[in-house]
Design an enzyme around this catalytic site. Structure first.
Site, PDB file in Angstrom:
ATOM      1  N   ASP A 136      10.959 -23.348 -12.035  1.00 55.52           N
ATOM      2  CA  ASP A 136      11.123 -23.869 -10.667  1.00 55.52           C
ATOM      3  C   ASP A 136      10.576 -22.844  -9.669  1.00 55.52           C
ATOM      4  OD1 ASP A 136      14.532 -22.973  -9.685  1.00 55.52           O
ATOM      5  OD2 ASP A 136      13.199 -21.997 -11.138  1.00 55.52           O
ATOM      6  N   HIS A 167      14.494 -11.700 -12.010  1.00 58.57           N
ATOM      7  CA  HIS A 167      15.232 -12.509 -12.981  1.00 58.57           C
ATOM      8  C   HIS A 167      14.312 -13.090 -14.069  1.00 58.57           C
ATOM      9  CE1 HIS A 167      18.636 -12.486 -10.191  1.00 58.57           C
ATOM     10  NE2 HIS A 167      17.862 -12.961  -9.239  1.00 58.57           N
ATOM     11  N   ASP A 168      13.438 -13.996 -13.698  1.00 61.77           N
ATOM     12  CA  ASP A 168      12.721 -14.799 -14.687  1.00 61.77           C
ATOM     13  C   ASP A 168      11.719 -14.031 -15.541  1.00 61.77           C
ATOM     14  OD1 ASP A 168      12.701 -17.574 -12.353  1.00 61.77           O
ATOM     15  OD2 ASP A 168      14.188 -16.970 -13.840  1.00 61.77           O
ATOM     16  N   PHE A 212      22.817 -19.446 -10.260  1.00 60.42           N
ATOM     17  CA  PHE A 212      22.116 -20.590  -9.665  1.00 60.42           C
ATOM     18  C   PHE A 212      21.624 -21.611 -10.701  1.00 60.42           C
ATOM     19  CE2 PHE A 212      19.781 -22.738  -6.374  1.00 60.42           C
ATOM     20  CZ  PHE A 212      18.614 -23.189  -6.977  1.00 60.42           C
ATOM     21  N   ASN A 213      20.860 -21.181 -11.699  1.00 63.70           N
ATOM     22  CA  ASN A 213      20.250 -22.146 -12.632  1.00 63.70           C
ATOM     23  C   ASN A 213      21.296 -23.004 -13.320  1.00 63.70           C
ATOM     24  OD1 ASN A 213      17.652 -21.298 -12.097  1.00 63.70           O
ATOM     25  ND2 ASN A 213      17.591 -19.844 -13.810  1.00 63.70           N
ATOM     26  N   ASN A 215      14.732 -24.071  -7.144  1.00 67.49           N
ATOM     27  CA  ASN A 215      14.627 -23.185  -5.965  1.00 67.49           C
ATOM     28  C   ASN A 215      14.167 -23.963  -4.729  1.00 67.49           C
ATOM     29  OD1 ASN A 215      15.353 -20.667  -7.083  1.00 67.49           O
ATOM     30  ND2 ASN A 215      13.368 -20.569  -8.126  1.00 67.49           N
ATOM     31  N   ASP A 263       9.876 -16.947 -10.940  1.00 67.24           N
ATOM     32  CA  ASP A 263       9.256 -17.830 -11.947  1.00 67.24           C
ATOM     33  C   ASP A 263       7.736 -17.624 -11.941  1.00 67.24           C
ATOM     34  OD1 ASP A 263      11.566 -19.352 -10.454  1.00 67.24           O
ATOM     35  OD2 ASP A 263      11.477 -20.309 -12.410  1.00 67.24           O
ATOM     36  N   THR A 308      13.316 -21.239 -17.043  1.00 67.97           N
ATOM     37  CA  THR A 308      13.729 -20.239 -16.049  1.00 67.97           C
ATOM     38  C   THR A 308      14.238 -20.895 -14.768  1.00 67.97           C
ATOM     39  OG1 THR A 308      11.498 -20.078 -15.115  1.00 67.97           O
ATOM     40  CG2 THR A 308      12.043 -18.569 -16.919  1.00 67.97           C
TER      41      THR A 308
HETATM   42  O1  RIB Z   1      19.811 -16.921 -10.417  1.00 65.94           O
HETATM   43  C1  RIB Z   1      18.451 -16.600 -10.556  1.00 65.94           C
HETATM   44  C2  RIB Z   1      17.670 -17.780 -10.992  1.00 65.94           C
HETATM   45  O2  RIB Z   1      17.762 -18.801 -10.015  1.00 65.94           O
HETATM   46  C3  RIB Z   1      16.158 -17.491 -11.134  1.00 65.94           C
HETATM   47  O3  RIB Z   1      15.626 -18.315 -12.132  1.00 65.94           O
HETATM   48  C4  RIB Z   1      15.617 -17.873  -9.795  1.00 65.94           C
HETATM   49  O4  RIB Z   1      14.247 -18.283  -9.863  1.00 65.94           O
HETATM   50  C5  RIB Z   1      16.485 -19.055  -9.460  1.00 65.94           C
HETATM   51  O5  RIB Z   1      15.908 -20.186 -10.120  1.00 65.94           O
HETATM   52 CA    CA Z   2      13.767 -19.774 -11.599  1.00 67.74          CA
END
Ligand code: RIB
Ligand code: CA
Length: 316
Positions: free
Chosen positions: A11, A243-244, A169-170, A41, A16, A127
């Protein structure tokens, strides 16, 4: 060594996008069968466009890009423009991508590709919210035999939540999808905030990328400069977590990571803790140890890898 076949589901989102660039940097190790995009996102019309733009920036047009689910399985879509900006990849010059969008739905692509694959042969690298992956599993569970591993960014244990007090979040965007994936029975490597919050894009690290003279590195550091501002204000940290890119880094250099097989279960009932990943790290229950939960990373080693692979585009 033959390149490992993967499908990246994402996303974009700056992190990402950098993950896609890192994957493109290593064709000897990773064969990207397709890039599938999902709402997260930012809405789907932007995540798919942003993924296609990364293909242009990397000069790689051999990985087809698909649009998938534009909302979670059951809940309303949550987006994160406050972190990623209105475009989702603020920090990079936005132009109309040359990379085309495939007509086929991302879920149909995932199902069709896995149906045609050998057993245990394809690695899924989600991701973003897990909506596309869960929808593919729900469409035809027989595809699971073809999945070698799911290497996902999502969840949190010691770090608490970043989208709610208890959810990452994901997972929170689509907890029902995450529940389906974590219960699917295939090998899962889960890289959550406990690891990604150790991988901070500090000014010194961003300057090393800034010193690389190619368009991919310039796009990367432009996105990191933008991505940095929200998390440093929120956490008072010295840089935003990458993160990703930890998912592709794990595929390229698993020795940088430490993890433990645990049960990871997703809260799908309580609104207070919706999307929480309950990680049974100390094995206090007899729940199945369904995931390799990553808890540590060599952050300096990660950035050495990232700088080294971004530099490859100077000699492409
Ligand atoms: O919490 C971080 C994740 O949420 C990452 O994948 C970022 O791109 C968002 O999607
Ligand atoms: Ca992401």
């Amino acid at each position: 060594m033959t390149a490992r076949p993967i499908i990246i589901d994402c996303d974009p989102g700056q992190d990402d996008a950098i993950n896609l660039l890192l994957a493109f940097s290593s064709p000897e190790a990773l064969k990207i069968l397709g890039i599938t995009t999902v709402a997260g996102n930012v809405p789907l019309n932007l995540t798919e466009r942003n993924a296609r733009l990364m293909c242009d920036i990397a000069g790689r047009h051999d990985a087809p890009v698909f649009a998938g689910c534009d909302r979670p399985l059951e809940r309303e879509l949550l987006t994160a423009e406050k972190i990623h900006g209105k475009t989702g990849i603020d920090g990079v010059d936005l132009v109309a991508p040359r990379q085309p969008l495939e007509a086929q739905h991302a879920v149909a692509f995932i199902v069709e590709t896995l149906r045609a694959a050998e057993v245990n042969s394809i690695t899924l690298v989600p991701t973003g919210p897990l909506t596309n992956i869960a929808a593919a599993i729900e469409t035809d569970r027989t595809i699971l035999d073809k999945v070698q591993e799911i290497v996902l960014m999502g969840g949190a244990m010691r770090e608490g939540g970043n989208q709610s007090p208890s959810a990452e979040f994901n997972i929170l965007v689509d907890p029902q999808a995450a529940d389906i994936v974590f219960r699917c029975g295939r090998p899962i490597t889960a890289i959550g905030l406990d690891v990604t919050h150790q991988v901070l894009g500090t000014p010194q690290r961003r300057d090393r990328i800034r010193a690389i003279d190619n368009d991919v590195a310039r796009a990367t550091v432009g996105m990191l400069d933008f991505f940095d501002r929200y998390d440093t204000a929120k956490y008072g940290s010295l840089g935003a977590p990458l993160h990703d890119p930890c998912t592709v880094a794990y595929l390229l250099a698993p020795e940088l990571f430490k993890g433990k097989h645990c049960n990871v279960s997703v809260e799908i009932h309580s609104e207070l803790t919706m999307g929480h990943t309950a990680v049974d790290f100390w094995h206090v229950t007899d729940r199945p140890r369904n995931a390799l939960w990553m808890h540590s990373i060599d952050a300096d080693g990660f950035f050495e890898l990232l700088v080294n692979r971004l530099d490859r585009f100077s000699h492409a």
